[in-house]
Scaffold this motif. Structure first.
Motif, short mmCIF file in Angstrom:
data_model
loop_
_atom_site.label_atom_id
_atom_site.label_comp_id
_atom_site.label_asym_id
_atom_site.label_seq_id
_atom_site.Cartn_x
_atom_site.Cartn_y
_atom_site.Cartn_z
N THR A 91 0.82 -1.21 0.00
CA THR A 91 0.00 0.00 0.00
C THR A 91 0.86 1.26 0.00
O THR A 91 0.54 2.26 -0.59
CB THR A 91 -0.92 0.03 1.23
OG1 THR A 91 -0.12 -0.09 2.41
CG2 THR A 91 -1.91 -1.12 1.17
N ALA A 139 -1.96 -7.79 -3.26
CA ALA A 139 -2.49 -6.49 -3.68
C ALA A 139 -1.35 -5.52 -3.90
O ALA A 139 -0.43 -5.43 -3.08
CB ALA A 139 -3.47 -5.94 -2.65
N GLY A 140 -1.40 -4.79 -5.03
CA GLY A 140 -0.37 -3.81 -5.32
C GLY A 140 0.98 -4.43 -5.60
O GLY A 140 2.02 -3.88 -5.22
N ILE A 162 -5.20 -8.24 -6.60
CA ILE A 162 -5.86 -6.96 -6.82
C ILE A 162 -4.81 -5.91 -7.19
O ILE A 162 -3.76 -5.81 -6.54
CB ILE A 162 -6.63 -6.49 -5.56
CG1 ILE A 162 -7.53 -7.62 -5.03
CG2 ILE A 162 -7.45 -5.25 -5.88
CD1 ILE A 162 -8.61 -8.06 -5.98
N ASN A 163 -5.11 -5.14 -8.24
CA ASN A 163 -4.23 -4.05 -8.64
C ASN A 163 -2.79 -4.54 -8.83
O ASN A 163 -1.83 -3.96 -8.34
CB ASN A 163 -4.25 -2.92 -7.60
CG ASN A 163 -3.58 -1.65 -8.10
OD1 ASN A 163 -3.51 -1.41 -9.30
ND2 ASN A 163 -3.07 -0.85 -7.18
N SER A 164 -2.67 -5.65 -9.57
CA SER A 164 -1.36 -6.25 -9.80
C SER A 164 -1.06 -6.26 -11.30
O SER A 164 -1.96 -6.21 -12.13
CB SER A 164 -1.32 -7.68 -9.26
OG SER A 164 -1.54 -7.69 -7.86
N SER A 165 0.21 -6.36 -11.62
CA SER A 165 0.61 -6.44 -13.02
C SER A 165 1.45 -7.70 -13.23
O SER A 165 2.17 -8.14 -12.33
CB SER A 165 1.43 -5.21 -13.43
OG SER A 165 2.61 -5.09 -12.67
N ASN A 185 -8.41 -8.78 -10.23
CA ASN A 185 -9.18 -7.56 -10.45
C ASN A 185 -8.25 -6.36 -10.61
O ASN A 185 -7.24 -6.25 -9.92
CB ASN A 185 -10.13 -7.32 -9.26
CG ASN A 185 -10.99 -6.09 -9.47
OD1 ASN A 185 -11.68 -5.96 -10.46
ND2 ASN A 185 -10.91 -5.16 -8.53
N ASP A 186 -8.63 -5.48 -11.54
CA ASP A 186 -7.89 -4.24 -11.76
C ASP A 186 -6.41 -4.53 -12.00
O ASP A 186 -5.53 -3.95 -11.37
CB ASP A 186 -8.06 -3.30 -10.56
CG ASP A 186 -7.59 -1.88 -10.88
OD1 ASP A 186 -7.50 -1.54 -12.08
OD2 ASP A 186 -7.29 -1.12 -9.94
N ALA A 187 -6.16 -5.45 -12.93
CA ALA A 187 -4.78 -5.88 -13.20
C ALA A 187 -4.37 -5.45 -14.60
O ALA A 187 -5.19 -5.08 -15.44
CB ALA A 187 -4.66 -7.39 -13.04
N SER A 188 -3.07 -5.50 -14.85
CA SER A 188 -2.55 -5.10 -16.16
C SER A 188 -1.43 -6.07 -16.56
O SER A 188 -0.99 -6.90 -15.77
CB SER A 188 -2.01 -3.67 -16.10
OG SER A 188 -0.97 -3.55 -15.14
N ASP A 210 -11.95 -6.15 -14.94
CA ASP A 210 -11.13 -4.99 -15.28
C ASP A 210 -9.69 -5.40 -15.54
O ASP A 210 -8.73 -4.80 -15.07
CB ASP A 210 -11.17 -3.94 -14.16
CG ASP A 210 -12.55 -3.32 -14.02
OD1 ASP A 210 -13.23 -3.18 -15.04
OD2 ASP A 210 -12.95 -3.02 -12.88
#
Length: 331
Positions: A91, A139-140, A162-165, A185-188, A210
């Motif tokens: 975070t 996460a992150g 979550i929010n990971s690449s 979720n919310d990954a790239s 996402d």
């Protein structure tokens, strides 16, 4: 002169804390109803936590918070009714910033909090036995892997990234009556799920929300297994059933939205029969169309396909008796 010494001591203390390297925690427990907890925090490189438990009713928990890079957590449990949980979260991290120069040219350095992902994270849980629970949360993070292996029956697995690449999630379950819930979720970047389930009466729910350019690769061996999949923003599903074991009465529900989504179904020699396949692809308008390619053999299959949008293709190759295919394309 005393002031100079104090300034030097403070600077050294901050640097040592911020750049702590190679933190390792190892726990081995044999017996029943044991508990092991490892907590690693604050901008550390090369952190490792390893917990091994042999017995019943044991609990293992690893938390790695705001690490820098090369973070590893392993939980290995043998026995029944055990619980393993790993949490890797970034975070906020701390970096050292030079704000000036003090006496004798000593740099004045202060810790500054910034948001940055934890890179090269590995979370791994291995469980042998019945009635066990495995949970992984990342996460992150960047270049992260979440891997779960369960051998036995009536086990439960949950994992989320979550929010990971460049995230990889892998699940291997061998046994009957197991349940798994997976979320990215919310990954790239390259976001991938690899799922292998062997046995009867297992249930798997996989969601990529996402996420751009994602892939779910599934292998199912056994009878009366259920797989549900939800993807968005142009994703692919590859499902292989059969193989060395029969794969009968498979229930597959797949929902994809976005463009350029693809589904590939293959029956690899197993006597696949009496399966219910429901495939839905929506919101594809323009040059990027959806595609479905299915190769199925056996008897009594039902396939219902809905493709909303344009430039969609659906191809079914089915051999056997009593099979039904219903394809709807349009808006």
């Amino acid at each position: 002169m005393k002031k100079h010494t104090l300034a030097l001591a403070i600077t050294f203390a901050i640097s040592t804390q911020a750049y702590a390297l190679d933190n390792t925690a190892d726990v081995d427990q044999v017996g029943n109803v044991n508990m092991a907890t490892v907590d690693q925090e604050f901008f550390v490189e090369d952190s490792a936590a390893n917990i091994n438990q042999n017995g019943n009713g044991n609990t293992a928990f690893v938390e790695q918070l705001n690490q820098s890079e090369n973070v590893t957590a392993n939980i290995d449990q043998t026995g029944n009714s055990n619980s393993g949980e790993i949490s890797q979260t970034s975070t906020v991290s701390t970096q050292l910033v030079q704000i000036g120069t003090g006496f004798f040219g000593i740099p004045i350095i202060v810790p500054t909090q910034v948001t940055a992902p934890t890179t090269n994270s590995l979370a791994k849980i291995d469980q042998d036995g019945n009635g066990n629970t495995a949970t992984i949360s990342q996460a992150g993070t960047a270049d992260s892997e979440a891997m779960t292996t369960q051998n036995g029956s009536s086990n439960t697995s949950g994992a989320d990234q979550i929010n990971s690449s460049n995230a990889l999630m892998a699940l291997n379950q061998n046994g009957s009556g197991n349940n798994a819930t997976l979320l990215q979720n919310d990954a790239s970047g390259n976001t991938v799920m690899r799922i292998s389930v062997t046995g009867n009466g297992n249930t798997t729910d996989a969601t990529q929300s996402d996420v751009n350019g994602s892939l779910i690769n599934v292998k199912l061996n056994g009878n009366a297994n259920t797989f549900s999949m939800t993807q968005s923003n142009g994703s692919d599903l590859s499902l292989v059933t059969g193989g060395t074991l029969q794969a009968n009465a498979v229930t597959l529900t797949s929902t994809q939205s976005g463009t350029d989504s693809e589904i590939t179904l293959k029956n690899n020699g197993g006597l696949l029969s009496s399966s219910e396949i429901t495939l839905t692809q929506s919101n594809s308008i323009g040059s990027g169309g959806h595609a479905i390619n299915a190769f199925m053999s056996g008897a009594g299959h039902t396939a219902i396909v809905t493709q909303a949008g344009t430039n969609a293709t659906a191809t079914f190759h089915m051999s056997g008796s009593g099979n039904t295919t219903n394809i709807t394309q349009g808006f």
